[in-house]
Scaffold this motif. Structure first.
Motif, mmCIF file in Angstrom:
data_model
loop_
_atom_site.group_PDB
_atom_site.id
_atom_site.type_symbol
_atom_site.label_atom_id
_atom_site.label_comp_id
_atom_site.label_asym_id
_atom_site.label_seq_id
_atom_site.Cartn_x
_atom_site.Cartn_y
_atom_site.Cartn_z
ATOM 1 N N ALA A 195 47.847 -27.276 22.865
ATOM 2 C CA ALA A 195 48.196 -25.944 23.362
ATOM 3 C C ALA A 195 47.470 -24.897 22.513
ATOM 4 O O ALA A 195 46.333 -25.084 22.114
ATOM 5 C CB ALA A 195 49.713 -25.775 23.302
ATOM 6 N N HIS A 196 48.131 -23.764 22.281
ATOM 7 C CA HIS A 196 47.748 -22.773 21.269
ATOM 8 C C HIS A 196 46.646 -21.797 21.670
ATOM 9 O O HIS A 196 46.717 -20.607 21.358
ATOM 10 C CB HIS A 196 47.343 -23.488 19.970
ATOM 11 C CG HIS A 196 47.049 -22.565 18.830
ATOM 12 N ND1 HIS A 196 48.004 -21.758 18.262
ATOM 13 C CD2 HIS A 196 45.885 -22.332 18.145
ATOM 14 C CE1 HIS A 196 47.460 -21.063 17.272
ATOM 15 N NE2 HIS A 196 46.184 -21.384 17.194
ATOM 16 N N THR A 197 45.597 -22.258 22.338
ATOM 17 C CA THR A 197 44.430 -21.389 22.583
ATOM 18 C C THR A 197 44.653 -20.410 23.732
ATOM 19 O O THR A 197 43.885 -19.467 23.895
ATOM 20 C CB THR A 197 43.184 -22.235 22.912
ATOM 21 O OG1 THR A 197 43.405 -22.935 24.144
ATOM 22 C CG2 THR A 197 42.893 -23.220 21.787
ATOM 23 N N HIS A 198 45.694 -20.652 24.534
ATOM 24 C CA HIS A 198 45.995 -19.846 25.722
ATOM 25 C C HIS A 198 44.904 -19.969 26.789
ATOM 26 O O HIS A 198 44.799 -19.123 27.678
ATOM 27 C CB HIS A 198 46.192 -18.363 25.362
ATOM 28 C CG HIS A 198 47.418 -18.105 24.550
ATOM 29 N ND1 HIS A 198 47.907 -16.837 24.317
ATOM 30 C CD2 HIS A 198 48.253 -18.942 23.889
ATOM 31 C CE1 HIS A 198 48.985 -16.913 23.559
ATOM 32 N NE2 HIS A 198 49.208 -18.189 23.282
ATOM 33 N N LYS A 199 44.125 -21.033 26.696
ATOM 34 C CA LYS A 199 43.067 -21.241 27.682
ATOM 35 C C LYS A 199 43.005 -22.726 28.016
ATOM 36 O O LYS A 199 42.755 -23.556 27.132
ATOM 37 C CB LYS A 199 41.718 -20.768 27.131
ATOM 38 C CG LYS A 199 40.596 -20.824 28.154
ATOM 39 C CD LYS A 199 39.300 -20.251 27.582
ATOM 40 C CE LYS A 199 38.176 -20.305 28.613
ATOM 41 N NZ LYS A 199 36.901 -19.736 28.087
ATOM 42 N N TYR A 200 43.249 -23.037 29.280
ATOM 43 C CA TYR A 200 43.207 -24.439 29.696
ATOM 44 C C TYR A 200 41.822 -25.035 29.421
ATOM 45 O O TYR A 200 40.782 -24.407 29.655
ATOM 46 C CB TYR A 200 43.541 -24.568 31.182
ATOM 47 C CG TYR A 200 43.043 -25.865 31.774
ATOM 48 C CD1 TYR A 200 43.675 -27.072 31.454
ATOM 49 C CD2 TYR A 200 41.904 -25.905 32.584
ATOM 50 C CE1 TYR A 200 43.191 -28.281 31.948
ATOM 51 C CE2 TYR A 200 41.421 -27.104 33.090
ATOM 52 C CZ TYR A 200 42.075 -28.285 32.763
ATOM 53 O OH TYR A 200 41.587 -29.476 33.242
ATOM 54 N N ALA A 201 41.837 -26.288 28.932
ATOM 55 C CA ALA A 201 40.572 -26.994 28.726
ATOM 56 C C ALA A 201 40.820 -28.497 28.803
ATOM 57 O O ALA A 201 41.905 -28.979 28.457
ATOM 58 C CB ALA A 201 39.968 -26.637 27.365
ATOM 59 N N TYR A 202 39.796 -29.211 29.237
ATOM 60 C CA TYR A 202 39.837 -30.681 29.233
ATOM 61 C C TYR A 202 38.569 -31.185 28.545
ATOM 62 O O TYR A 202 37.452 -30.784 28.896
ATOM 63 C CB TYR A 202 39.902 -31.231 30.655
ATOM 64 C CG TYR A 202 39.699 -32.734 30.710
ATOM 65 C CD1 TYR A 202 40.541 -33.592 29.990
ATOM 66 C CD2 TYR A 202 38.659 -33.290 31.458
ATOM 67 C CE1 TYR A 202 40.349 -34.968 30.025
ATOM 68 C CE2 TYR A 202 38.464 -34.666 31.503
ATOM 69 C CZ TYR A 202 39.311 -35.500 30.779
ATOM 70 O OH TYR A 202 39.115 -36.859 30.801
ATOM 71 N N HIS A 203 38.765 -32.038 27.556
ATOM 72 C CA HIS A 203 37.641 -32.604 26.815
ATOM 73 C C HIS A 203 37.703 -34.127 26.917
ATOM 74 O O HIS A 203 38.550 -34.768 26.274
ATOM 75 C CB HIS A 203 37.696 -32.178 25.350
ATOM 76 C CG HIS A 203 37.684 -30.696 25.156
ATOM 77 N ND1 HIS A 203 36.590 -29.919 25.464
ATOM 78 C CD2 HIS A 203 38.654 -29.845 24.701
ATOM 79 C CE1 HIS A 203 36.869 -28.642 25.197
ATOM 80 N NE2 HIS A 203 38.118 -28.576 24.743
ATOM 81 N N PRO A 204 36.848 -34.724 27.744
ATOM 82 C CA PRO A 204 36.823 -36.186 27.848
ATOM 83 C C PRO A 204 36.523 -36.823 26.493
ATOM 84 O O PRO A 204 35.986 -36.184 25.584
ATOM 85 C CB PRO A 204 35.679 -36.446 28.843
ATOM 86 C CG PRO A 204 35.495 -35.161 29.573
ATOM 87 C CD PRO A 204 35.842 -34.083 28.604
ATOM 88 N N LYS A 205 36.862 -38.059 26.367
ATOM 89 C CA LYS A 205 36.646 -38.794 25.126
ATOM 90 C C LYS A 205 35.183 -38.680 24.702
ATOM 91 O O LYS A 205 34.265 -38.903 25.482
ATOM 92 C CB LYS A 205 37.024 -40.255 25.326
ATOM 93 C CG LYS A 205 36.823 -41.128 24.094
ATOM 94 C CD LYS A 205 37.243 -42.559 24.366
ATOM 95 C CE LYS A 205 37.006 -43.454 23.161
ATOM 96 N NZ LYS A 205 37.421 -44.854 23.408
ATOM 97 N N GLY A 206 34.980 -38.280 23.422
ATOM 98 C CA GLY A 206 33.649 -38.200 22.859
ATOM 99 C C GLY A 206 32.963 -36.869 23.017
ATOM 100 O O GLY A 206 31.938 -36.613 22.368
ATOM 101 N N GLU A 207 33.465 -35.987 23.867
ATOM 102 C CA GLU A 207 32.772 -34.725 24.127
ATOM 103 C C GLU A 207 32.637 -33.874 22.866
ATOM 104 O O GLU A 207 31.599 -33.253 22.617
ATOM 105 C CB GLU A 207 33.498 -33.940 25.218
ATOM 106 C CG GLU A 207 32.802 -32.627 25.585
ATOM 107 C CD GLU A 207 33.551 -31.860 26.660
ATOM 108 O OE1 GLU A 207 33.211 -32.038 27.848
ATOM 109 O OE2 GLU A 207 34.494 -31.109 26.314
#
Length: 611
Positions: free
Chosen positions: A552-564
């Motif tokens: 959480a925390h950043t107030h901005k949704y993000a998705y980081h696949p494994k290794g990115e």
């Protein structure tokens, strides 16, 4: 602009505060005022009014008062005092006197709903009783005869009419009888004296006798407790000193609950039930596999039942996984808690709720995760609408939801909002700390509202065959930052979790789990600043076989696949409190698959992956 946001959030928090009923008190006063003529021979209405105003009673029984007599210059004396005290006046004449009337009266902050005057015997002069009925009680004023025989006859009349009422009935006034008299002994068979007979009331300059009393009819004397009783130190205004008795009166049963119950810590074949009351209470939980055969659970610490408080936490142990349980919470107000005396008020019982602990080894569950709500009710409700058709098993609030808690009321208000929003009386909730739960005056007190797994703000548990690990990152700045005033030591907390992680990653529960989920508020990967836990935890987590990490925390949704970003497992970061950026995560475990979905406040799917 940032300050304006803070002001807006503060106002929002104030508006969210749940109205709390103050503990009800009732101040009863009796005063023989000698028609406002003091020991100095001066008739002074204002002086009597000052005595009453200083005592701040709810109701006053007044004796020896004129109405339009010559000696009082045709003034309505009780009315004069009522005007100066801003109280309602009720006069009951006993005799005709000096061109007017003479008798007794009542002053009250609230207008009575019913008034009645009853003649009483008195051979030297006729006597009277005035009865004023209020919403929750009855107050009677009298000035009894100087003759014992007449007082005894009056008592029979008093007992007869008192028995016809169901409300608490109080009798106050100048009884013209001392505590050792036959009359007072007879009075005490039916009435409980609330004032202290050992404190003398007459004569005012140097009292040597007790002839003024406040008493309660025993038949209806439940629902209140005496907090204090005093004879007011007033030697001049009249020849009697006034008595003030303060009572704590019972709250109505339907006003005792402040919040609905909410479930916590569903581990170890147990469940914790928490709730709040508006008044100090003795509480228990009634529970069972049906509603007709119930067990009772209380919280007992070192041999004592925890009670006389408003925030309640009761653990139900030795439960059967997979079994549906019904329960209700029960709270009985405690009006008085003393070494050798306890007085109880009304009892409230909630409606029945139900819950089921997960079956050991189950391969299926659904959970939802919220984060960074910052006490924005509209955002939370919008997200709840997106999951209203989902049958979920538990809920995680992943930090910065209860924003900068300043007070118990603020915390209670939004915790109640959150738990009711996700049906927390039936669905267990896990509250994780973000950096904003750590801030403000009530941040330490916030802990009392939760039952953490293992009694730590970090921990781990199994839901069926899935292992869930929760970490607490602490603040987002170093402990020596000026804003913390040297009152933080999260370095110690982070180091403590190094030991926890080592033990957890080696535990058989972790190794044998089919799926492993990591949750913490501040991201190790994809954060908008430095995570102070990175150097401590990253190497430990490099080889840890987590299937997903939720942050959480950043107030901005993000998705980081494994290794990115060098991350060794997929990372999902939830959005913020603004409606356009808010998210809710949905975890669906079915056999060997763990599906992770992220929805925004409009219900649009931002992520749908299977790990």
């Amino acid at each position: 602009m940032r300050n304006m946001k803070k002001i807006f959030l503060l106002i929002s928090a104030i508006l969210l505060i749940v109205p709390v009923q103050a503990q009800h008190t009732l101040r009863l006063m009796t005063y023989n005022i000698k028609n406002a003529t003091g020991m100095d021979g001066v008739c002074d209405f204002q002086r009597i009014a000052n005595v009453i105003n200083n005592a701040s009673p709810d109701v006053v029984a007044v004796q020896e008062v004129d109405s339009v007599t010559n000696r009082s210059n045709q003034k309505y004396v009780l009315g004069e005092i009522a005007e100066r005290t801003q109280m309602y006046a009720c006069f009951a004449p006993a005799i005709d006197y000096d061109g007017g009337k003479y008798g007794i009266g009542l002053l009250s902050k609230k207008a009575p709903v019913h008034l009645q005057t009853i003649a009483l015997p008195g051979r030297e002069e006729a006597r009277a009783l005035i009865l004023a009925e209020f919403e929750d009680y009855i107050y009677c004023c009298t000035h009894l005869s100087l003759t014992e025989e007449d007082r005894m006859k009056s008592l029979e009349i008093l007992k007869t009419f008192a028995a016809s009422y169901k409300k608490p009935l109080f009798l106050a006034g100048d009884m013209n009888a001392e505590p050792e008299s036959d009359f007072i002994k007879e009075l005490q068979k039916e009435f409980r004296i609330l004032s202290n007979p050992r404190q003398h009331t007459f004569p005012a300059p140097a009292p040597k006798e007790t002839i003024d009393y406040v008493a309660a009819f025993k038949q209806n004397d439940k629902g209140f407790a005496v907090v204090s009783s005093e004879v007011v130190n007033e030697p001049v205004a009249s020849d009697h000193r006034p008595i003030v008795v303060e009572l704590r009166t019972a709250e109505k049963a339907d006003k005792i609950f402040r919040t609905k119950p909410y479930l916590q810590n569903p581990v170890g074949n147990g469940m914790t039930v928490m709730w709040e009351t508006t008044v100090p209470a003795y509480c228990w939980v009634e529970y069972g596999t049906d509603t007709t055969q119930l067990k009772r659970a209380r919280t007992i610490v070192d041999g004592q039942v925890v009670c006389n408080n408003k925030l309640h936490k009761i653990r139900l142990d030795d439960l059967q996984p997979g079994q549906k349980y019904y329960y209700r919470v029960c709270s009985q107000e405690m009006l008085l808690y003393q070494a050798y005396k306890k007085v109880f008020g009304n009892t409230a019982r909630s409606a029945f709720s139900e819950f089921t602990l997960p079956v050991t080894g189950t391969d299926s569950f659904t959970a939802v995760v919220f984060n960074d709500l910052h006490q924005h009710t509209h955002t939370f409700r919008a997200l709840c609408r997106q999951i209203q058709d989902i049958d979920y098993d538990f809920v995680v609030f992943n930090g910065d939801c209860v924003d900068d808690p300043a007070s118990h009321d603020q915390a209670t208000a939004f915790i109640s909002e959150l738990t009711e929003g996700v049906r927390g009386d039936c669905i267990p909730t896990f509250f994780m700390r973000g950096n904003h739960e750590i801030r403000n005056a009530y941040s330490i007190g916030l802990r009392d509202h939760f039952d953490y797994v293992g009694d730590k703000t970090y921990g781990s548990f199994n839901w069926g065959d899935t292992r869930i690990v929760m970490l607490d990152c602490g603040e987002d700045k170093t402990d020596d930052h000026w804003v913390y005033y040297d009152l933080n030591d999260f370095t110690q907390l982070r180091n403590e979790q190094v030991g926890f992680l080592k033990k957890e990653l080696a535990a058989k529960e972790f190794k044998k789990a089919k799926k492993r989920i990591l949750l913490h508020h501040i991201p190790l990967y994809g954060n908008d600043g430095k995570n102070l836990c990175t150097e401590l935890w990253t190497k430990l987590l490099e080889k840890a076989p987590f299937d997903i990490c939720l942050n959480a925390h950043t107030h901005k949704y993000a998705y980081h696949p494994k290794g990115e970003l060098g991350n060794h497992f997929p990372v999902v970061i939830g959005g913020g409190y603004k409606m356009e950026g808010a998210t809710v995560m949905i975890l669906e475990k079915r056999k060997e698959e763990l599906r992770v979905r992220v929805l925004d406040a409009k219900g649009e799917t931002l992520l749908d992956i299977t790990v």
